[in-house]
Structures are given as structure tokens and as C-alpha cells.
Write an enzyme that holds these catalytic residues in place. Structure first.
Site, mmCIF file in Angstrom:
data_model
loop_
_atom_site.group_PDB
_atom_site.id
_atom_site.type_symbol
_atom_site.label_atom_id
_atom_site.label_comp_id
_atom_site.label_asym_id
_atom_site.label_seq_id
_atom_site.Cartn_x
_atom_site.Cartn_y
_atom_site.Cartn_z
ATOM 1 N N LEU B 98 0.836 -1.197 0.000
ATOM 2 C CA LEU B 98 0.000 0.000 0.000
ATOM 3 C C LEU B 98 0.876 1.254 0.000
ATOM 4 O O LEU B 98 1.861 1.322 0.734
ATOM 5 C CB LEU B 98 -0.921 0.014 1.228
ATOM 6 C CG LEU B 98 -2.039 -1.029 1.255
ATOM 7 C CD1 LEU B 98 -2.890 -0.878 2.525
ATOM 8 C CD2 LEU B 98 -2.947 -0.918 0.027
ATOM 9 N N GLY B 143 1.918 -5.378 1.669
ATOM 10 C CA GLY B 143 0.898 -5.868 0.740
ATOM 11 C C GLY B 143 1.515 -6.452 -0.530
ATOM 12 O O GLY B 143 0.943 -7.358 -1.142
ATOM 13 N N ASN B 165 6.033 -6.641 6.683
ATOM 14 C CA ASN B 165 6.678 -5.822 7.716
ATOM 15 C C ASN B 165 5.683 -4.998 8.530
ATOM 16 O O ASN B 165 6.082 -4.079 9.251
ATOM 17 C CB ASN B 165 7.697 -4.890 7.057
ATOM 18 C CG ASN B 165 7.018 -3.822 6.228
ATOM 19 O OD1 ASN B 165 5.929 -4.058 5.695
ATOM 20 N ND2 ASN B 165 7.620 -2.655 6.119
ATOM 21 N N GLU B 166 4.400 -5.337 8.437
ATOM 22 C CA GLU B 166 3.356 -4.496 9.030
ATOM 23 C C GLU B 166 3.582 -4.155 10.501
ATOM 24 O O GLU B 166 3.393 -3.004 10.901
ATOM 25 C CB GLU B 166 1.976 -5.173 8.868
ATOM 26 C CG GLU B 166 1.324 -4.928 7.522
ATOM 27 C CD GLU B 166 1.826 -5.862 6.426
ATOM 28 O OE1 GLU B 166 2.889 -6.503 6.607
ATOM 29 O OE2 GLU B 166 1.159 -5.964 5.388
#
Lengths: 290, 290, 290
Positions: B98, B143, B165-166
Site C-alpha cells: 500500500l 501488501g 513488515n506491518e
């Protein structure tokens, strides 16, 4: 694992771990009366708490120890410590699990309280928002192995044994422990280990992934534990904790939703004469081997 | 993975990928205005469609790109192409996920549309009846990594980074991504990678099975992708597709049944001041490292 | 597994296993009329039962064989044998699965009875309280592979093939077989194997963990099987069996709860003209290769 390897594992178990349980059963444990059963030490520099089972030599669980452990887990959460290292004060045993004395000819109310306290500890530890690591400073058997498995990382000393040996005592592995095991090792290894009640050496445990690292000694294990916890320094706590809980959702849900049913089943199973006979046979066999 | 290896991985991340995100945030992306955001190319001989994200340099997702991607996925299904290769036109990035610009100080309606479009793409790609392969021609982060994971096979170029890696940005990994990850790599590696927000090098990703093959360059990646898709030439399409959907049922069900709840939770989470602060901190840290 | 390896596997399949199915289809099977389709032999010293499919050369399943097999499984449970070794009397085939003759232009009532008997066998074998081992004395294809997978341990002869090849015939792998596969091999290998309908050589199967050991010959396989079963000698039966059933709960529940739905879907799928065409095409291709 092929059958030769498994046979060896079982043999090792017969020689060493039965003794372990036996000792647990026959010794007086001097530490249980005057001292804290759980020792908590916080490193102000790192913010990491080291929580130790203080019931040498076996570090096995009584009702009182589990109730204190539960409070310690609450404290680590409420005081917002940055992570927890779990270990024991015994020179050779991380924990031998439930104290067999609690299971032989038990008083039902106490047995119920014991199981309830154990599940409470498992839920709190398994779903903690703070990172956790087990510094496995010796044998970790039965419930002692499960508690280590509930942490996020396992560092173990050489020449020790680890495993969920419940089936050997005639206790079925609960569904929740099946899923917890599959969260760590391969499905294939899990079915074999659980149906056999396998107990692994440090090297075998490392090979199948039941532990993550081997340390030279306890000091090294604690240093490696701090190093693991430090990895999360810059990871926002809430996002990390929720991610962990999503990963562990099935086990957490099962433990939480089946709590009362599990306690009931456990009490009924342990009180059953056939089970009492199994426990006794297990101890008798250990005595003969000695 | 032991903690030393993880620490290295995190360090690499700090040095390279933060920059990556930063660049994504501060550059003007010339391609976004006049050209198609998705390029589809069909090989008439093989019947394979190559679908490319066309938003260099970061190939990151805006609302418009995702809406176009969704249409492309429909087209591959409706035109009955024999398989799909997913890649990008950027020289160094498969997709950075994103676009952070969509998340910083967002307009709620647009944010909602963005998440909806993203989930639509994920469902279509994850459950497609036709075979899919990701030719990962550079970094695949957040994403971008998930989209690669939604394909059936992953071929990656050397010296690139891949990972969800969120958690590093303070975004919890959704339950659905946990299960999708466990459909590919071991449970043990999955928990560590997701709680740490680990980003792996090509070699590390190959080792844990997050990717299946390494290609020398993009041309080689496309050739290897065709080779993979060709394996299914003689497999009846419907039986294959249903088998794939059974394998992926849990993830597909979660995505489909929780769609609205997920969109709501995402919007609320991103709009939260604490989250906005996390995103900003992530970017500031990246700037400082530069 | 990379695509080169998979391509090789598929090639092997084309050369050998298609023939296998073809032979099964065109030969008269002399053994089917006068002899028992299942042979059970009990070792009084060990208490282990050896159950053999007695329908050479293909050991494939007809309605009658499955009904007899179901009775044999009941007998092992009711007579309290200590364990079961599953094998066949064929010199080269453990089992080629369902007899294709049962699927081509079938009579609906018989087809329904066939599927019902098959699921009954699968449930009984998959959830048995006694330990089970497959002495895979040759090829194990389709349902033959699934039956081997339903055992707790797999020992296979060299130079044989094993796999769930259903998608190649245009039959989707049922959800239950997906989960059973994931109980044995890694998720990554499972999706690839099932969507491709992969058939593995002995060595490949050992490498991905689909089998546990390789035996030199049938005698050796039976000896190794006894050795495996002996591991459980001292493990209390009830605790062991319940643990196994918890481990296999998802598959057992799916098989038990969806039994009627599964039978209906199977009958409808097999009766479908498109499916009949797929089966015919599979056989025709095999004939051409011959």
C-alpha cells in the site's frame, strides 16, 4: 524421525527421566515452605523481567506455585515490562511439570483448583502482549515442557531432556496441547512425539525445532534470551501482541472456551482408579529401574 | 532462524527498506497519471497472461491501481487464459504494498474504498481457478509480499527483500495473513516473521520456503514462470481449481466472510491518532537513517 | 520442490503409472472370485495383526473388497490386537486405489455403496485406537495412497510410486484429503502435490516426508513395521488413542459429519458426462503411451 531413533529416545527416557519423576515424588522439598515459589527480577536498564520457578530440585508445580506464577504473569503485564525470561533456580531442571504428589490420591477440591490455576497460567503466558522466552536451564517435562512451549522462543542447555510425556503416564494429550505443538514443530513430528510421549535430548529437540537455540550454560542462556527480547525493541507493542494472538488464536480460544470442561475432565480422569493405577505403575517402573 | 540471524535481518531492513518506503513517500511518481496502472500481455501460443504493476519505481498500491488490478484478474478468469504471471515494470521493486500516502491523513471514504479494493484483489487472486505465479522482480514488502504469497509459486531475483513488515509500522497482521503465511512456510518461522515484521533477503526467503526459486534476472524469472505454469497443461482445470480452493479454504472463507468487518477495522485503525503517529515515526526514522 | 523436479515427477507418472491404471482396467483379476479379498494374519507372540489386500496384481478397491476391509478393521479393534500392519499380496502394488472399472459407466446404487464403504474404512483406519503402519510393498496411488496416509507410519519399498493423483483424472481432492495430507507433509509441498496430482518415487516421498522409511524388500518392510508398533508396547492404549484422535480431529470430524454429503457429491461427480469423458481420456492417453 525413524523408529530406531524413537526407540533410542524412549530408552533414554526410561533411564533418566523416570528417575527424575521418582525423585520428585520421594524427596522432601525444603524450599517449599519458607521461600517464595516464584522469584521475579527486573533489569531496569532493559525493562526485561526474569521470572524463575523456585522449587528445586524438580521445579515442579504445586497449587501454591501455580497461584504465585499466575500473579507474577499479571505483574509483568500490569507493570508494562518490555519482555519476560522464564527459567528456574534449580541447577538441572527447568520444570518437571505437575508434581505427581498432587495427582496421587488427591483431594478433589484441591485438584480442581490446581488445574484451574494451571490453565490460567497457560492462557496468560500463551497470549501475553509482551514478548516471552524460555531459558530452559535443564529438563522440561510434561507441563514443564508445555510452559516452555507457551513462550515465543526456547533456549536450552546441553544434555537435558524435553517433551510432553503424558501418554506414558496414561494421560491423553489435550487437544489444546496438540495445536500448541503444531505451532512449533512439524505435523509429522508432532503426531509421533505426542502419541509416543517422546522426551527429546537437547540436540534432538533442536533438530526438530522444539527448541530454537542451545546455550553453553545458564549465564549464556540468559544472555541469549535478552538478545532475543531485544529484537522487539522497536516493534510497536500493540501491533506485535495482536499479531501474536492471531497466530495463537486457536489454542487461546480452546483454552478459554473449554476451561471449565477441561477442569472437570481432568479431575474425573485423575480420580479414576485406572489412572491412579497408571501413575502408580509409572512410579513403580521408575523405582525398579533405579 | 536463531536470534543472530533475525537481528541481521532487522538491521538490513533498517538500512534498506526504510529508505524504500521513504522514497515511495517523497517522490513524484510520473507514471501514475497518463499510463495504465496495470499492463496485461497475453502469449497466444501458451495462453498465459502476464500482468504487471505499472507504477515505477515503487509499484505500490493506490486505490486506482487496485481497482484496475481487480478488473485484470476478472479478465484472466473470463477470457479463460491458461495461467497468470504476476510481475511489475519497475527495475527493482515487485511491489512495496500500500502507498503510505494513502494511509497518512487519509479521507475516510477513499480509505474504505482502498481497503475494499485490496481485499477484492486478494480474494480473486487467492482463489483463482487458473494457476498463478509471481515473478518477483525486486522487493516485495507488506501488501506487495502478500500479493506474491497469494500466487501458487514464487520466483525471485537475487539481492531483493521480501516480507510482511506491518508490525514495524504498528499495523497488526490480520488473522487471514497469518493463515496465508502458514500455507507457505513453517509455523515456527511464521510466528517469528510476523511478530517481528521480518523482511528477508532472497537467499533467506528461499531457505525458509517463502519463495520457491531464484532467477538470474527478469527474463529468466519469466521463463521459469512459464515452465511452472506449463506443469498444469494436462491437469483438468476444474478439478485442479477446486483442489486449490479446498487447500486455501480457511483463508478464502475468512476474507470473504469478514470483508466488511475487516474494512471497518482497518479504517478505524489507520484513522487512529496513535497509528498516524506510528506511520510518521516510521517515516521519520527512515529519514534519519538516510 | 522446484518446477524441474515436478516436471520429472510428472514425466515418470506419464510413463509408469498410467500404464498401471490401464493394466488395472484391462486385465481380468483372477483372484477376485474364489479367494478372500482381505487376508488377516495375527502374530500371537506380538499381538500384531497383518492385514493384506488380496487382489493382485493391482490391489485396487472394489465394493466387495472395501466391505471386507471394513470388517477386518472392526475385528482388529474388537479382538484388541496390539497393532496393525497394512500391506498387500501383490508383488509390485500396495494399492492402485479405486478400481476404475467401478467409475466408468457405473450403476448409481453400487457407486453409492462403494463410496460409503470407502469412507467407512477411512474413518475406522484414520481414528483407530490401536497403532497402525503401512508396509507399502509397491505402488500406492489415489485411494491406495490415502489408505497408506491414514496409517501412523509408512515404510516403502524402493522403486515404487506413491501419490494422490486424482486431479490428473479430473477428480478434485476432497477437503478431507487436503487436511490429511497436511497432517503428514509440509503445507507448501501439499498444495503443489495436490493441485498437480503428483506421484512420487520412493526417494522423493522420503525426502518430503510422505513416507518415513525405506525397506529393502517386503520382509524387511514387515520387520520394520513390527519395530515401529513395538514402540507403543508400554504406552497405555487409551491415552495414546485419544491423543491420536485429538491430533486427527479435523479430518475425523469432516469425514464423519460430511459422510452423506460426500457420497452424494461423489456419485453426482462421477456420473457427470464431463467426468466420464475425463476418465476415458485418462485411459486413452495411457493406451497411447503403451
Amino acid at each position: 524421525m525413524n523408529s530406531t531413533c524413537l526407540q533410542k529416545t524412549t530408552r533414554i527416557l526410561n533411564k533418566n527421566v523416570f528417575k527424575c519423576f521418582l525423585n520428585s515424588h520421594i524427596r522432601n522439598q525444603s524450599s517449599a515452605t519458607n521461600q517464595s515459589l516464584i522469584l521475579t527480577d527486573v533489569n531496569d536498564k532493559t525493562g526485561f523481567a526474569t521470572v524463575a520457578f523456585n522449587r528445586p530440585p524438580m521445579s515442579n508445580f504445586t497449587l501454591e506455585l501455580l497461584q504465585d506464577f499466575s500473579k507474577s504473569l499479571d505483574e509483568v503485564e500490569s507493570k508494562n515490562y518490555k519482555g519476560m525470561i522464564l527459567t528456574s533456580t534449580s541447577p538441572t531442571v527447568f520444570s518437571a511439570g505437575l508434581d505427581l504428589k498432587e495427582l496421587l490420591n488427591p483431594e478433589p477440591a484441591r485438584l480442581k483448583a490446581l488445574r484451574t490455576a494451571y490453565i490460567d497460567c497457560c492462557i496468560k503466558l500463551y497470549s501475553s502482549m509482551y514478548p516471552t522466552v524460555a531459558a530452559i536451564n535443564g529438563h522440561a517435562i510434561g507441563g514443564g515442557c508445555f510452559i516452555a512451549m507457551a513462550c515465543e522462543y526456547r533456549i536450552m542447555l546441553p544434555n537435558s531432556k524435553i517433551g510432553l510425556n503424558e501418554t506414558q503416564l496414561g494421560i491423553a494429550i489435550p487437544e489444546v496441547a496438540v495445536h500448541a505443538t503444531r505451532n512449533i514443530i512439524s505435523s509429522r513430528d508432532a503426531e509421533m512425539a505426542l502419541t509416543l510421549g517422546s522426551v527429546f535430548t537437547t540436540d534432538e529437540a533442536l533438530k526438530i525445532g522444539l527448541i530454537d537455540e542451545v546455550a553453553e550454560n545458564k549465564e549464556d542462556a540468559l544472555a541469549k534470551s535478552e538478545k532475543f527480547l531485544s529484537l522487539f525493541k522497536k516493534i510497536p507493542k500493540r501491533a506485535r501482541g495482536i499479531t501474536k494472538q492471531f497466530f495463537r488464536k486457536k489454542v487461546i480460544d480452546l483454552m478459554t472456551n473449554n476451561r471449565e470442561k477441561d477442569v472437570e475432565a481432568f479431575v474425573s480422569y485423575v480420580m479414576n482408579p485406572a489412572s491412579q493405577k497408571s501413575f502408580q505403575a509409572f512410579l513403580d517402573e521408575a523405582k525398579n529401574k533405579k
